[in-house]
Enzyme design. Structure first.
Site, mmCIF file in Angstrom:
data_model
loop_
_atom_site.group_PDB
_atom_site.id
_atom_site.type_symbol
_atom_site.label_atom_id
_atom_site.label_comp_id
_atom_site.label_asym_id
_atom_site.label_seq_id
_atom_site.Cartn_x
_atom_site.Cartn_y
_atom_site.Cartn_z
ATOM 1 N N CYS A 165 -10.572 -3.415 -4.260
ATOM 2 C CA CYS A 165 -9.601 -4.380 -4.802
ATOM 3 C C CYS A 165 -10.303 -5.617 -5.348
ATOM 4 O O CYS A 165 -9.897 -6.175 -6.371
ATOM 5 C CB CYS A 165 -8.574 -4.742 -3.739
ATOM 6 S SG CYS A 165 -7.464 -3.357 -3.398
ATOM 7 N N CYS A 182 -10.114 -5.285 0.384
ATOM 8 C CA CYS A 182 -11.251 -4.366 0.388
ATOM 9 C C CYS A 182 -12.102 -4.555 -0.866
ATOM 10 O O CYS A 182 -11.708 -5.203 -1.844
ATOM 11 C CB CYS A 182 -10.775 -2.926 0.518
ATOM 12 S SG CYS A 182 -10.160 -2.217 -1.031
ATOM 13 N N CYS A 203 -4.096 0.647 -2.589
ATOM 14 C CA CYS A 203 -3.963 -0.601 -1.824
ATOM 15 C C CYS A 203 -2.879 -1.493 -2.420
ATOM 16 O O CYS A 203 -2.559 -1.409 -3.613
ATOM 17 C CB CYS A 203 -5.277 -1.369 -1.847
ATOM 18 S SG CYS A 203 -6.607 -0.618 -0.908
ATOM 19 N N GLU A 255 0.383 5.238 0.745
ATOM 20 C CA GLU A 255 -0.544 6.262 1.245
ATOM 21 C C GLU A 255 -0.139 7.656 0.789
ATOM 22 O O GLU A 255 0.938 7.855 0.205
ATOM 23 C CB GLU A 255 -0.614 6.172 2.776
ATOM 24 C CG GLU A 255 -1.182 4.833 3.219
ATOM 25 C CD GLU A 255 -1.465 4.742 4.705
ATOM 26 O OE1 GLU A 255 -0.976 5.579 5.492
ATOM 27 O OE2 GLU A 255 -2.206 3.803 5.076
ATOM 28 N N ASN A 283 0.843 -1.191 0.000
ATOM 29 C CA ASN A 283 0.000 0.000 0.000
ATOM 30 C C ASN A 283 0.878 1.241 0.000
ATOM 31 O O ASN A 283 1.964 1.258 0.582
ATOM 32 C CB ASN A 283 -1.008 0.001 1.161
ATOM 33 C CG ASN A 283 -0.404 -0.225 2.523
ATOM 34 O OD1 ASN A 283 0.618 -0.882 2.670
ATOM 35 N ND2 ASN A 283 -1.024 0.342 3.533
ATOM 36 N N GLU A 323 -2.960 -4.686 -3.142
ATOM 37 C CA GLU A 323 -3.430 -5.586 -4.204
ATOM 38 C C GLU A 323 -3.467 -4.856 -5.538
ATOM 39 O O GLU A 323 -3.069 -5.381 -6.577
ATOM 40 C CB GLU A 323 -4.837 -6.108 -3.889
ATOM 41 C CG GLU A 323 -4.964 -6.840 -2.571
ATOM 42 C CD GLU A 323 -5.367 -5.926 -1.422
ATOM 43 O OE1 GLU A 323 -4.757 -4.845 -1.261
ATOM 44 O OE2 GLU A 323 -6.285 -6.296 -0.674
HETATM 45 N N1 THU Z 1 -5.344 -1.373 2.329
HETATM 46 C C1 THU Z 1 -4.799 -2.212 1.398
HETATM 47 O O1 THU Z 1 -3.618 -2.076 1.022
HETATM 48 N N2 THU Z 1 -5.573 -3.187 0.858
HETATM 49 C C2 THU Z 1 -6.891 -3.369 1.147
HETATM 50 O O2 THU Z 1 -7.527 -4.240 0.564
HETATM 51 C C3 THU Z 1 -7.523 -2.549 2.188
HETATM 52 C C4 THU Z 1 -6.698 -1.496 2.809
HETATM 53 C C5 THU Z 1 -4.514 -0.306 2.883
HETATM 54 C C6 THU Z 1 -4.946 1.076 2.483
HETATM 55 C C7 THU Z 1 -4.421 1.916 3.621
HETATM 56 O O3 THU Z 1 -3.077 2.315 3.316
HETATM 57 C C8 THU Z 1 -4.392 0.978 4.815
HETATM 58 O O4 THU Z 1 -4.550 -0.327 4.292
HETATM 59 C C9 THU Z 1 -5.489 1.257 5.835
HETATM 60 O O5 THU Z 1 -6.724 1.281 5.226
#
Ligand code: THU
Length: 136
Positions: free
Chosen positions: A93, A90, A53, A44, A42, A55
């Site tokens: 994704c 999520c 994310c 940010e 991920n 994935e």
């Molecule tokens: N996140 C992912 O990388 N994949 C997901 O399927 C859900 C959330 C990350 C996004 C963010 O940087 C952190 O998790 C908290 O939401």
């Protein structure tokens, strides 16, 4: 490539996560049908919504390298690289997976490199919207 090897690659990818705002680190390892592994973490952003994310990072890396067919993905996540429970992808994704993958695409979620479980895309996104629905 075994599921365990893919989980090991997802754990390594999680170490690369850029998550200074949530502290929640995620790693993914995606196996293409051509046999290559694309990892993702991920990423940010200070303005939050551009966050990508793990994935989707893995998928977009693979797609941009010309891949279109995929076999399975392993994902792990936890606070500051500390994985204590199963991490589930999520909804966004899951939708990206539905763009490129068949219903039997395998999603491996792991607590450790020895404890992991598989789901199909159909199980995680039942009755989903996919390219088939939009074909004219
Ligand atoms: N996140 C992912 O990388 N994949 C997901 O399927 C859900 C959330 C990350 C996004 C963010 O940087 C952190 O998790 C908290 O939401």
């Amino acid at each position: 490539m075994s599921n365990k090897d893919l989980v090991v690659a997802a754990f390594a990818a999680m170490e690369k996560a850029y998550a200074p705002y949530s502290g929640y680190t995620v790693g993914a390892a995606l196996l293409s049908k051509s046999g290559k592994v694309y990892t993702g973490c991920n990423v940010e952003s200070a303005s939050y919504s551009p966050t990508n994310c793990a994935e989707r990072t893995a998928f977009f890396k693979a797609i941009s390298e010309g891949e279109r067919e995929f076999e399975k993905i392993a994902v792990v996540g936890g606070k500051n690289c500390n994985v204590t429970e199963l991490f589930m992808p999520c909804g966004v994704c899951r939708q990206v997976m539905a763009e490129f993958c068949a219903k039997d695409f395998e999603i491996i979620v792991a607590k450790s490199t020895d404890k992991f479980y598989s789901f199909t895309l159909e199980q995680l996104l039942p009755h989903g919207f996919s390219p088939k629905n939009i074909k004219i």
